[in-house]
Design a protein around this motif. Structure first.
Motif, PDB file in Angstrom:
ATOM      1  N   PHE A  92      25.515 -29.954 -70.975  1.00 14.68           N
ATOM      2  CA  PHE A  92      25.717 -31.319 -71.441  1.00 14.68           C
ATOM      3  C   PHE A  92      24.887 -31.619 -72.683  1.00 14.68           C
ATOM      4  N   GLU A  97      19.293 -36.065 -69.114  1.00 15.43           N
ATOM      5  CA  GLU A  97      20.136 -36.793 -68.183  1.00 15.43           C
ATOM      6  C   GLU A  97      20.842 -35.867 -67.198  1.00 15.43           C
ATOM      7  N   SER A  98      21.078 -34.632 -67.611  1.00 14.74           N
ATOM      8  CA  SER A  98      21.889 -33.770 -66.766  1.00 14.74           C
ATOM      9  C   SER A  98      21.065 -33.044 -65.705  1.00 14.74           C
ATOM     10  N   ASN A 100      18.637 -33.478 -62.377  1.00  9.14           N
ATOM     11  CA  ASN A 100      18.336 -34.463 -61.342  1.00  9.14           C
ATOM     12  C   ASN A 100      16.834 -34.740 -61.298  1.00  9.14           C
ATOM     13  N   LEU A 115      26.615 -23.556 -53.346  1.00 10.47           N
ATOM     14  CA  LEU A 115      27.979 -24.055 -53.194  1.00 10.47           C
ATOM     15  C   LEU A 115      29.032 -22.995 -53.462  1.00 10.47           C
ATOM     16  N   ARG A 161      21.147 -23.168 -65.918  1.00 14.15           N
ATOM     17  CA  ARG A 161      22.074 -23.699 -64.943  1.00 14.15           C
ATOM     18  C   ARG A 161      23.510 -23.272 -65.246  1.00 14.15           C
TER      19      ARG A 161
ATOM     20  N   GLU B 188      24.815 -38.254 -65.818  1.00 14.63           N
ATOM     21  CA  GLU B 188      25.281 -36.894 -66.114  1.00 14.63           C
ATOM     22  C   GLU B 188      24.891 -35.885 -65.043  1.00 14.63           C
ATOM     23  N   TYR B 189      23.746 -36.114 -64.381  1.00 10.37           N
ATOM     24  CA  TYR B 189      23.360 -35.099 -63.398  1.00 10.37           C
ATOM     25  C   TYR B 189      24.314 -35.059 -62.221  1.00 10.37           C
ATOM     26  N   MET B 191      27.530 -35.720 -62.610  1.00 11.27           N
ATOM     27  CA  MET B 191      28.690 -35.024 -63.187  1.00 11.27           C
ATOM     28  C   MET B 191      28.467 -33.513 -63.142  1.00 11.27           C
ATOM     29  N   ALA B 192      27.216 -33.105 -63.454  1.00 11.18           N
ATOM     30  CA  ALA B 192      26.894 -31.682 -63.424  1.00 11.18           C
ATOM     31  C   ALA B 192      27.035 -31.136 -62.006  1.00 11.18           C
ATOM     32  N   ALA B 193      26.612 -31.922 -61.017  1.00 13.07           N
ATOM     33  CA  ALA B 193      26.741 -31.478 -59.630  1.00 13.07           C
ATOM     34  C   ALA B 193      28.200 -31.403 -59.222  1.00 13.07           C
ATOM     35  N   ARG B 194      29.008 -32.316 -59.761  1.00  8.99           N
ATOM     36  CA  ARG B 194      30.447 -32.261 -59.470  1.00  8.99           C
ATOM     37  C   ARG B 194      31.046 -30.976 -60.018  1.00  8.99           C
ATOM     38  N   LEU B 195      30.585 -30.598 -61.212  1.00  6.77           N
ATOM     39  CA  LEU B 195      31.083 -29.362 -61.811  1.00  6.77           C
ATOM     40  C   LEU B 195      30.641 -28.143 -61.010  1.00  6.77           C
ATOM     41  N   ASP B 196      29.505 -28.266 -60.313  1.00  8.39           N
ATOM     42  CA  ASP B 196      29.079 -27.161 -59.460  1.00  8.39           C
ATOM     43  C   ASP B 196      29.989 -27.013 -58.252  1.00  8.39           C
ATOM     44  N   GLY B 197      30.837 -28.005 -58.048  1.00  4.66           N
ATOM     45  CA  GLY B 197      31.771 -27.929 -56.937  1.00  4.66           C
ATOM     46  C   GLY B 197      31.311 -28.671 -55.707  1.00  4.66           C
ATOM     47  N   ALA B 198      30.395 -29.636 -55.864  1.00 11.26           N
ATOM     48  CA  ALA B 198      29.897 -30.377 -54.713  1.00 11.26           C
ATOM     49  C   ALA B 198      30.944 -31.369 -54.237  1.00 11.26           C
ATOM     50  N   SER B 199      31.133 -31.443 -52.915  1.00 14.15           N
ATOM     51  CA  SER B 199      32.037 -32.451 -52.369  1.00 14.15           C
ATOM     52  C   SER B 199      31.302 -33.794 -52.358  1.00 14.15           C
ATOM     53  N   GLN B 202      28.248 -33.835 -50.083  1.00 13.53           N
ATOM     54  CA  GLN B 202      27.161 -33.039 -50.656  1.00 13.53           C
ATOM     55  C   GLN B 202      26.551 -33.743 -51.848  1.00 13.53           C
ATOM     56  N   ARG B 206      22.727 -34.397 -51.427  1.00 20.82           N
ATOM     57  CA  ARG B 206      21.891 -33.462 -52.177  1.00 20.82           C
ATOM     58  C   ARG B 206      21.441 -33.998 -53.530  1.00 20.82           C
ATOM     59  N   SER B 207      22.290 -34.790 -54.168  1.00 19.41           N
ATOM     60  CA  SER B 207      21.942 -35.230 -55.521  1.00 19.41           C
ATOM     61  C   SER B 207      21.423 -36.659 -55.569  1.00 19.41           C
ATOM     62  N   ILE B 208      22.059 -37.554 -54.834  1.00 18.42           N
ATOM     63  CA  ILE B 208      21.714 -38.972 -54.975  1.00 18.42           C
ATOM     64  C   ILE B 208      20.598 -39.373 -54.025  1.00 18.42           C
TER      65      ILE B 208
END
Lengths: 261, 297
Positions: A92, A97-98, A100, A115, A161, B188-189, B191-199, B202, B206-208
Motif C-alpha cells: 500500500f 496505515e497498512s 495494524n 490463513l 508482508r 488500510e490495515y 484492507m491488507a488483512a482482507r487481501l490476506d484472505g481473512a473472513s 477473522q 484478529r485485526s480489529i
C-alpha cells in the motif's frame, strides 16, 4: 512465456448521488498488458487517472465489469478473496496505515501464513524471521510494534508482508511516496535486488518519473481512466507520442537538466 | 531502550507487560489498583475474613459503637446495628454482593453488547441498522426508571433488578463497538488483512479486536460504576435486594432508621460504596491511558 496478462479490463463505477438524479460515473479501461517474470511495469498518470483503482482491480479489492486477468495462462477468479490465488500481493501507499497498530510485526507477518498455508507455528515463525532478514530487518523486529519503527523500516515490513507468501506478482501503489530521498533510494535498491533474486513481476504505480525510468522495463501512461500510451520505458521517454506524455516527460527532463547544471 | 542489540535479546515484553509498565508510571492509578484488589480479595475470600455471620443477631449487643469510640469494644470492630448484627461482617458481605454482582452484570453486558455491535458493524444495510437501534429506545430512559418499570411488572427482587441493569448497559456497548468497527473497517490495515484472505470473523477477532482495548476498558469502567450505583440505589429503595440481605444499598436503608443515634450504621457502608466506585474509576482511567501510551512510546 507471459507470467501475468491482463485483457481488456473495464470497470464502471456508478455512484447514485442522493441529491441529484444524474449518477456520477467513472469509467476505467479498457486496460491490457502483459508481464514477464522479473519484469517491471510502471503505471504513471495524474491524479484521478485511475491508477490506484487499477491496482485494486488487479489484486481483487474491486471487481471489474469485464475483462480477464490471467496468471500463467490461467484465469484468476478474484471474486472470493478467501479462496483466490495469492500469487498477487499488494504494497500500500501508506505503510504506516497498512500495518495494524495493535499487533507485533511478527503477528502481522504471520497472519497471511496462518490463513493461506498449512505450516505449523514453528515453521511460520522461521519463515517470518527469514523474511525479515531478507528485507534487511533483524529477527528481533518481530516483537516490535508499528510505532517503534521509522518510515523506511515500515516500508520494509510492508514489503516483507507482500513477499512472505512467495508471490509471482507484486502490485505496489506509490510505495516510495512517503520516504525521503536517501531512504527512498535504499528502498528502491532493495526492491530491485529482491526482484532479481526472486524473479517476481512487479507492477509499480508512481508519480516519480526518475524512479520509473530507473527501474521499469515497460510503462503505461493513463489519463482519466484511459490508457493513452504504453510501451518500453526508453521508447516512451525518448519518443513520447501522446501530448500528455510529452508534457510529463518534458517536465521531468527540465527538472533533471536543471539539477544537472 | 536500545533498539539495536548485537545479540538477540533473551526476553521481549509481551503486550500485557507493556501495558503494566505504562500503568506503573501512574501512581494514583496504582493506589486505585491496591484498593480494587482489596475489594476483589474481599469478594472472593469474604467468608474467611468476616468474623461473624452477617445475619447473626445478638440481642445483648444492640448498637455497640465502633472500636475507636470510648464505649466501643474490640469484639465488634465496626460496631453493631439495631438488631445486634456485626457491621464489619455485614459490610464485607455487602461489598461481596454489590461488587460481585456488578462485575457479573458488566461481563455479561460486554459479551452480548460487543457481539451484537460486531455483527452490526461488519454487516451493512437494514440488518446493521436494526441491531444498532433496537435497544436504543431503552437508552432514552434512565436506568433506574427502567429498573423500576421492570420491577413493577415482575415484582421486587435482586434478580429482576439485575435484568433491568443489564438491559440498560447493553446498548452502550453495542454503539461503541459498532462505531469503532465502522471506523476501523475503512483503514488500510483492514484492507491488507482482507487481501490476506481473512473472513469477516477473522477480520474482527484478529485485526480489529486487538485495537479495541482502550474503548472497551473505558466503556466497561463506566458500566461498572453505573451498575454498582444502580444496584445499591435499588437496594436502598427496597426494590432490589430485600431487607435481611446485606447488600450495601440495603444496609444503608436499614441504617437510616437509626442514623441519629448510630451514624456508623450508614457511614461505614456508604464509605465502602464510595471507595469502590472511586477505585473502579481511577483504575479504569489509568488502564485506558496505559493502553493508549503502550502504542505511543
Amino acid at each position: 512465456m507471459e507470467l501475468f496478462k491482463v485483457e481488456d479490463l473495464i470497470f464502471n463505477n456508478q455512484k447514485q448521488n442522493f441529491w441529484s438524479n444524474t449518477p456520477a460515473t467513472y469509467e476505467l479501461g479498457p486496460v491490457s498488458f502483459n508481464l514477464k517474470a522479473g519484469e517491471t511495469l510502471a503505471i504513471i498518470g495524474g491524479n484521478s487517472s485511475g491508477k490506484s483503482l487499477l491496482a485494486k482491480l488487479l489484486v481483487g479489492l474491486e471487481r471489474p465489469n469485464s475483462g480477464r486477468i490471467l496468471m500463467n495462462g490461467v484465469e484468476i477468479n478474484n471474486a472470493d478473496l478467501t479462496s483466490s490465488c495469492h500469487d498477487i500481493r499488494m504494497i500500500f501507499q501508506n505503510s504506516n496505515e497498512s500495518l495494524n497498530p495493535g499487533l507485533t510485526l511478527g503477528a502481522i507477518l504471520e497472519e497471511p501464513l496462518r490463513l493461506n498455508t498449512k505450516l505449523d507455528t514453528q515453521q511460520r515463525n522461521n519463515l517470518v524471521v527469514k523474511t525479515l532478514r531478507k528485507v534487511g530487518l533483524m529477527s528481533d523486529h518481530q516483537f516490535f510494534y508499528r510505532h517503534m519503527l521509522s518510515d523506511g523500516q515500515r516500508q520494509r515490513v510492508a514489503l516483507a508482508r507482500a513477499l512472505i507468501l512467495n508471490p509471482k506478482v507484486v502490485v505496489a501503489d506509490e510505495p516510495f511516496a512517503a520516504l525521503d530521498p536517501s531512504v527512498r533510494s535504499q528502498a528502491v535498491n532493495l526492491l530491485m535486488q529482491l526482484q532479481k533474486d526472486l524473479g517476481i513481476g512487479f507492477i509499480f504505480i508512481s508519480h516519480n518519473l526518475g524512479i520509473v525510468r530507473h527501474i521499469s522495463d515497460k510503462v503505461i501512461v493513463m489519463q482519466d481512466g484511459k490508457v493513452i500510451e504504453s510501451g518500453k520505458t526508453e521508447v516512451i521517454f525518448t519518443w513520447p507520442k501522446a501530448e500528455y506524455t510529452k508534457k510529463l516527460v518534458d517536465a521531468h527532463q527540465a527538472l533533471v537538466n536543471r539539477q544537472g547544471s | 531502550m536500545a533498539r539495536f542489540n548485537l545479540y538477540q535479546e533473551e526476553q521481549h515484553p509481551s503486550p500485557l507487560q507493556y501495558t503494566w509498565l505504562e500503568f506503573q508510571k501512574n501512581h494514583i492509578a496504582m493506589g486505585g489498583l491496591v484498593c480494587l484488589v482489596l475489594f476483589i480479595l474481599i469478594t472472593v475470600f469474604c467468608p474467611l475474613l468476616a468474623p461473624f455471620d452477617p445475619n447473626l443477631q445478638k440481642t445483648g449487643n444492640i448498637l455497640v459503637p465502633p472500636s475507636w469510640d470510648a464505649n466501643g469494644g474490640i469484639t465488634h470492630i465496626f460496631g453493631t446495628d439495631g438488631l445486634g448484627r456485626d457491621i464489619l461482617s455485614r459490610v464485607l458481605y455487602g461489598c461481596r454482593m454489590t461488587f460481585g454482582i456488578s462485575i457479573l452484570l458488566v461481563v455479561f453486558a460486554l459479551l452480548v453488547g460487543v457481539g451484537l455491535g460486531a455483527i452490526a458493524g461488519m454487516s451493512k444495510g437494514f440488518r446493521s441498522s436494526f441491531l444498532n437501534h433496537t435497544l436504543d429506545s431503552i437508552q432514552a430512559i434512565p436506568t433506574i426508571l427502567i429498573a423500576i418499570i421492570i420491577i413493577a411488572i415482575l415484582g421486587t427482587g435482586l434478580v429482576n433488578s439485575m435484568w433491568a441493569i443489564v438491559l440498560a448497559l447493553i446498548p452502550q456497548f453495542v454503539h461503541q463497538t459498532r462505531d469503532f468497527v465502522r471506523s476501523e473497517l475503512s483503514k488500510e490495515y483492514v484492507m491488507a488483512a482482507r487481501l490476506d484472505g481473512a473472513s469477516k470473523i477473522q477480520l474482527f477477532a484478529r485485526s480489529i479486536l486487538p485495537n479495541m482495548g482502550e474503548t472497551l476498558v473505558m466503556q466497561a469502567t463506566l458500566a461498572l460504576s453505573i451498575s454498582i450505583l444502580d444496584i445499591s440505589a435499588l437496594g436502598f429503595l427496597n426494590l432490589g435486594a430485600q431487607a435481611p440481605s446485606s447488600e450495601l444499598g440495603a444496609l444503608l436503608s436499614q441504617g437510616i432508621e437509626v442514623a441519629y443515634i448510630a451514624p456508623w450504621n450508614i457511614a461505614l457502608p456508604g464509605g465502602a460504596l464510595f471507595l469502590m466506585v472511586v477505585s473502579v474509576n481511577i483504575v479504569g482511567d489509568g488502564l485506558r491511558s496505559a493502553l493508549k501510551n503502550r502504542l505511543l512510546h
